[in-house]
Design an enzyme around this catalytic site. Structure first.
Site, short mmCIF file in Angstrom:
data_model
loop_
_atom_site.label_atom_id
_atom_site.label_comp_id
_atom_site.label_asym_id
_atom_site.label_seq_id
_atom_site.Cartn_x
_atom_site.Cartn_y
_atom_site.Cartn_z
N LYS B 129 -20.99 24.35 -19.96
CA LYS B 129 -19.47 24.81 -19.66
C LYS B 129 -18.83 23.58 -19.90
O LYS B 129 -19.27 22.30 -19.69
CB LYS B 129 -19.64 25.05 -18.22
N SER B 204 -15.20 31.89 -14.02
CA SER B 204 -14.96 30.67 -14.91
C SER B 204 -16.00 30.30 -16.03
O SER B 204 -15.28 29.95 -16.99
CB SER B 204 -14.54 29.61 -14.36
N SER B 228 -18.35 32.12 -10.45
CA SER B 228 -18.00 31.89 -11.62
C SER B 228 -19.30 31.58 -12.64
O SER B 228 -19.19 31.58 -13.92
CB SER B 228 -17.34 30.47 -11.69
#
Lengths: 556, 556
Positions: B129, B204, B228
């Site tokens: 990420k 996210s 997320s």
């Protein structure tokens, strides 16, 4: 009713709770400053009472389990000595000896009937800091506004200790708000140091330390968010342990600064021998406290860690590092001597002792204070407003009680608080790296195994003078477990004579130097703390045992 | 330069980083909404590339360790597929394939020379990420103001994965601020769902989920502070794990809400098979991450826990409880069907499945939102102000980007924040008791072993419509580890037809009902989450394997 009347009524109810025939007449009470040995000359205690109350936790548990001593006997002996401690040092809050004796009898009957103990602490009296809630009793933490609001349930640690076989009989005195390194509040008054009653017993677990030092309890539970177990343990010359965050359940305790999640307060044990602390940890963890308190880490007592597998294995040479001073306030000669005695003892036992380089100790302390002060004033004021009692502004017996406490920082917004908490995280990371780098300075192939440091820059000072938190608070921000060990010596006017100094780190350093006079500290015990890495509680206790054994070998 | 120019330059540099011969012409790109199988018809990927990229992590590691497949080959295959994923779903941020291929070659040479792997992840490509810092690369988390500020050191997890043998090649897209359940920012734009590009991939960690679902990565690392990891894993039909607080090191990651200590974000893995998650956890913990990050709990991978010693032992009948809805917003028929399939599969495998009674789910969610909102607006605004870029106010593609994000709570003082955090602690205690009481409802003699719940009240919705966080956020406040498992089915217009309803829990419930139309969710995967108790990560993974095996047995 005024807050003064509410407080006075509570104090009177406390006196009423003491068995009448255990109370000495005011006139018969010893008058000397050192009352630590007064139990020996008291008509209240028999030779058996003295033998029991001067036994280690291991010995007590062995004799309780073998029924050599009944719990009724042991509880009676400690209760008597606790009542004497109360009369001499004012160390108690709630007193509930009837309840304790009934429980002790039940335990004795259980043992008689079944032939087995209910748990590893079967029949042992355990004292509790006032904030630790017992159903039906107050936990005022010194706030008049919390009088007469008895706990509706036990704290998790109380349930667990009870399952383990403990007998509760007294709770111990604290400063109002708990956020002081001395012990005074408007309800129960001031607790004094049994070694010299003109000195403070420290705080916030001051009543606990005074009681244990007087041998009015074999095992006690206090709490530490900035030094509140360790400072009183050191000032009173007992053993005290600040475990890592979230190993011992805190659920259900009264507290201040509730909701402050960043640097949590932890519960920790007091005892007059190191075995008491280790037995406490092992016993509590055996009950899987994470099933009772969601904040407790699911991590059993680790016997491998206790046998020092990560520190060279049992019997290996260890490397301790001594932080002689924090670069902010230089410790008094008394404190330095405690460290020197420890160094010699460890070297004599074959261990390596190097110097610990302090790292941003003042910044670490100030960061912690900023986190507390982000909302502590409103926190305290909210409870004080319940009755209009003033927040204690000074621990000086001569001071005006209405004065405002000086703060090193002010209230913050949540966003400002987050910035301080972020700085805190960075400090934890830096310190971890700082410690890891010591691998280059040791002869063991490992980084330093444990740090040895002062607990305060002074031994127990006179009332009103215990203000420096910097030698303990770093362990709270960094979450380093730490055990206080008495060195086995006391302040000595000759050995600890004032040395000339002309240069000072800070204004605080200068003030501390100027106020030093060994005569002021007469009879104060010397102590050190042994500090381990986060969650190395088991290894730290084992490494502390090595320190303690070395000190005792030196003393012999 | 305007923030738009800075962002455009960054986006152009990203395109420049892609090997030119791997880029398809815009005209040759597939136009359909479901691109999940497009790799099979792409000239870019050979049959071997397809075989490699569709292998499980276990198979990949086995073939890498035996040198059947070189890391160079494996890294090339995944890099190609990742580039294709990028062209179809816009899932990447930093792309650094040259660096990856050089690293892969080194690893291949090491294996050739020494005959042994560098670690358990030897040669495996791992995607990260965007927030996970790699030295020399940006971690903008979608803020234009953080462009051109490359990390000066690796995040701890990067160092550890590298020691374990991982090869990094891409970072994946996120929403600006990370605090959204979709994935869009002003720099890299919007990531779409490979199963249906009119649907969101979630957020996210949306880029990560889209990439993994497209099989452009075998193992990825995301983060989860409110869902997320789990929401995008569910929306994209992959496996995702939210571990307990402080097991996987977060040190050195870029983040928002830094200093928010009360409900910490955690890193967690994504993979297309459950084994990927378990291998990741075991491997990372084997490196004793607490020696690199002071916030990581000193707690090794617990093989006993993984063999379910506290859940009846290996092979024992378990009791799962399904939370059909949270009493706040009733899940769509699609979501309910996923739970029903799971229930049947588990019962067929001989396990007990009872109903989970929700407990203050909405209050738990709102409490978390209040903690975030105590300072999140100032937090985001401070970074946005660096360049004047607007904070994203809506994820709706049609919405005005300058609109203000509606907040469910406002900024707080530190004291107010503490009160919310105190309420949070109380909720954790209540939920622990609630769970413990289920011992009365099971046939196992134990409380419910694990909870199965929706991940959201809907399958992947159209862009701009992913707003309900209540089905994931409770695990963050309560610190319950949770694994998302794809059920192996997709939304079906007939099976998931809208059912008449006239009564609603809340206005949110009504809105959710009214907007439901199975046609909108075409091709969206069905997923569930399996939830364990705090720090039961190992046991949870084992109990999730039982769920996953049961689902796969049903599917056969």
């Amino acid at each position: 009713m005024t807050w003064q009347q509410i407080a006075a009524d509570k104090k009177k109810a406390q006196l009423d709770a003491v068995p009448k025939d255990w109370l000495l007449n005011e006139a018969d009470l010893p008058k000397q400053i050192d009352v630590s040995s007064c139990a020996h000359s008291s008509p209240l205690l028999s030779p058996l009472d003295l033998e029991i109350t001067e036994s280690s936790v291991s010995v007590l548990l062995g004799n309780l389990a073998s029924a050599k001593w009944s719990s009724l006997q042991v509880t009676t002996s400690f209760s008597k000595r606790a009542v004497l401690a109360q009369q001499l040092t004012n160390c108690l809050t709630e007193i509930f000896i009837d309840r304790a004796l009934a429980r002790a009898k039940e335990l004795d009957e259980h043992l008689k009937k079944t032939g087995s103990v209910v748990g590893p602490l079967h029949g042992l009296p355990v004292s509790l800091k006032d904030q630790i809630s017992i159903q039906g009793l107050d936990s005022t933490i010194g706030y008049v506004g919390w009088i007469g609001k008895p706990a509706t349930e036990n704290a998790a640690i109380v349930d667990i200790l009870e399952e383990l076989g403990a007998v509760f009989y007294v709770k111990t005195n604290i400063p109002q708000t708990l956020m002081w390194l001395e012990t005074f509040n408007h309800i129960f008054g001031r607790t004094t140091n049994p070694h010299n009653r003109t000195l403070t017993c420290g705080g916030s677990s001051g009543g606990e330390a005074a009681l244990i030092a007087f041998k009015g309890s074999p095992l006690g539970v206090g709490s530490d968010v900035g030094g509140s177990v360790r400072v009183p343990a050191a000032f009173c010359g007992t053993y005290g342990f600040r475990p890592s965050y979230h190993r011992i359940p805190y659920r259900g305790c009264a507290n201040s600064l509730q909701g402050q999640d960043s640097i949590p307060s932890v519960l920790g044990p007091f005892s007059n021998t190191l075995d008491g602390l280790t037995i406490f940890m092992k016993a509590v963890l055996s009950k899987r406290p994470w099933l009772k308190d969601p904040l407790v880490v699911r991590k059993s007592w680790d016997e491998d860690a206790y046998s020092l597998v990560e520190h060279g294995g049992p019997g290996a040479k260890l490397c301790y590092a001594i932080m002689w001073d924090d670069g902010f306030v230089k410790p008094d000669p008394t404190v330095r001597r405690g460290l020197e005695i420890t160094k010699k003892a460890l070297e004599a036992a074959g261990h390596e002792v190097i110097d610990w380089k302090p790292h941003k100790q003042a910044e670490i302390g100030l960061t912690t204070l900023k986190i507390w002060a982000s909302a502590s004033e409103e926190d305290g004021a909210t409870v004080a407003a319940l009755t209009g009692e003033p927040l204690v502004g000074s621990m000086d017996p001569e001071a005006d009680i209405w004065q405002k406490r000086p703060m090193m920082a002010g209230p913050l917004s949540a966003y400002q608080l987050w910035q301080v908490q972020k700085a805190k995280r960075d400090l934890r990371e830096e310190y971890l790296d700082h410690w890891a780098r010591t691998v280059k300075e040791t002869s063991t192939g490992r980084p330093v195994d444990a740090i040895i440091s002062p607990v305060a820059p002074y031994a127990a000072p006179p009332h009103g003078k215990s203000g420096n938190i910097f030698y303990t608070i770093w362990c709270n921000l960094l979450d380093y477990p730490s055990v206080v060990v008495p060195v086995g010596a006391k302040v000595d006017p000759v050995l600890d004579a004032k040395q000339p100094r002309t240069e000072f780190y800070t204004e605080f350093d200068k003030q501390n130097y100027e106020k030093y006079d060994p005569a002021l500290y007469e009879n104060a015990p010397l102590s050190i703390q042994v500090v381990g890495r986060t969650m190395e509680d088991e290894a730290l206790l084992a490494m502390t045992k090595i320190v303690d054994d070395a000190l005792q070998a030196t003393a012999l």
